[in-house]
Design an enzyme around this catalytic site. Sequence first.
Site, short mmCIF file in Angstrom:
data_model
loop_
_atom_site.label_atom_id
_atom_site.label_comp_id
_atom_site.label_asym_id
_atom_site.label_seq_id
_atom_site.Cartn_x
_atom_site.Cartn_y
_atom_site.Cartn_z
N ASP A 182 -90.20 42.05 76.83
CA ASP A 182 -90.65 42.38 78.17
C ASP A 182 -91.98 43.11 78.07
OD1 ASP A 182 -89.88 42.68 81.18
OD2 ASP A 182 -90.55 44.66 80.58
N GLU B 141 -95.01 45.46 80.26
CA GLU B 141 -95.50 46.18 81.44
C GLU B 141 -97.02 46.00 81.46
OE1 GLU B 141 -93.45 47.22 83.62
OE2 GLU B 141 -91.68 46.97 82.35
N HIS C 19 -88.12 49.17 84.63
CA HIS C 19 -89.55 48.86 84.54
C HIS C 19 -90.22 49.56 83.36
CE1 HIS C 19 -89.78 46.46 88.16
NE2 HIS C 19 -89.12 47.40 88.81
N ASP D 199 -85.92 47.19 79.69
CA ASP D 199 -85.77 45.90 80.37
C ASP D 199 -85.42 44.80 79.37
OD1 ASP D 199 -86.42 47.33 82.58
OD2 ASP D 199 -88.15 46.12 83.16
#
Length: 577
Positions: free
Chosen positions: A27, A29, A168, A173
Amino acid sequence: MLVEIGVQGTLDELGTPLSRVTFVVFDLETTGGSHAEHAITEIGAVKVRGGEVIGEFATLVDPGRPIPPFITVLTGITDAMVVAAPPMRQVLPAFLEFAAGTVLVAHNAPFDVGFIKASCQEHGYPPPVAPVVDTADLARRVLTRDEVPNCKLSTLARVFRSSTEPCHRALADAKATVDVLHALIERVGSYGVTTLEELKGFVRAPTPEQKRKRHLASSVPSAPGVYVFEDERGEALYIGKSGDLRTRVRSYFTASETRARIREMIGIAERVRPIVCATALEAEVRELRLIGAAKPRYNRRSRFPEKVVWLKLTDEQFPRLSIVREVKADAGTYLGPFGSARGAEDARSALHEAVPLRQCTERVTTRTWRPACALAEMGRCGAPCEGRQSPGDYQRHVEDARAAMEGDPGAVFAALEARMGRLAAEQRYEEAAVDRDRLAVFVRTAARMQRLRSLTGLPELIAAAPAFDGGWDIHVVRHGRLAAAGVMPKGAHPTPFVDALVATAETVVPGPGPLPAAVAEESECILRWLDSPGVRLVRVDGVYGLPARGAGRLKERIDLAYQGLEPRGTREGRPLR
């Protein structure tokens, strides 16, 4: 007697059991939603095989740019947290080594994989060629709306009782996605999916709903036109157009249709209503009108013409610039349409920089008196509210503003360019960039409106374009609205055909303003068709053309100046050249 001898297949022929596949669930960000404009701030990844975790990878990344406040609120990642983090050029090779030889997994994988591929291209690494599993797409295929209201990671983690709650942050995540992946693999096992190869085929295959509803395309004709997917109540779910309705509608029930929203729509649809059109332009216009009227929930580009706004030079003794939602039959001058009030405000600010119109909202006449505001002392207003400026003197500014809105915006361009030069000389680049964007909004909107008015001001225009079979596509346009469309057969005499088409065309009664009979998108469709190769004007009632010193010449300079510029806030603003 012939005897069949069975030969045991190899493991390669049988496929790779999912229990032996190594997955890297990851994942990201980021500072925003587009990999072309934004950067990665954090990577989290978990390596799993056979349901067991065999490795983790987690690091913050210095994006090389400020993190927007909204992203900080969403993720909790601040500029201070990434200031000492390694840049992407150092993180990327380590992540690629961690993921080498595995199957990549992400929730809404196109987003995360897109950022990784963009980073590879930027830093000179070949993009990963590993298979990719999208847990969001997989969930949409195996879960029903009764089981989950949506396929967001937070929803799936709650339904499958993940041991990690998504928040998040990249590693958390990724861990939640691992639990979701394992739960989904159990689900697809009930479909007989036990190998990686079968999982790939399962993801690519049409959904059961797509297969079950293929009959909806059976009665659709092979002709140009518009198609409307409707639910059991007859409500429009999705509207589209095509040059071959039958072929296009059939594609919605095959593996080539991969859009999750459209597959969901197909599960609700009960019929497809075809609307056959004479020409491709008629199909495009009808699609626009139907979308604007019905606003189908599965059309992402549904039109909301009632939400546009205009910049109006008001009709009063001392006019001002006002942002309005309605064009009235008055003596006001209108610029637009704008898709948002912010765009109209940017254009108003640009015009105020060049023309000292009053900016107060109260009605001012020669009979009223009130103290002047600070703008008068700054030389930005002639203070008609205090009687310092007569209606005749003020009218000169009004005419300058009207000329900039409807004709030559050169005065606005010169004023803003001079201000940007001063700001850049003082190293106030962000302020210069704001002025640059305001000027761009004003000039582009003025150029668009002048182009639209060249068509909407004509009571009637008839044009023709060669058709594929040797005939002619003929259209009657009245005040920017398509009033009739037809195909003249090859060898037919044009005069009686055109006269008959005109006689049966829609009667158009124009309303006020620059768009008296159609939304801007419809008139722009017609303008694009008029500009296409081979189109010939048959008859024009009026003058079809643009002002010699109109906004179009300055729009070219604006567009050239924007080539290669990043969005506002990502680099220093600089004057237009």
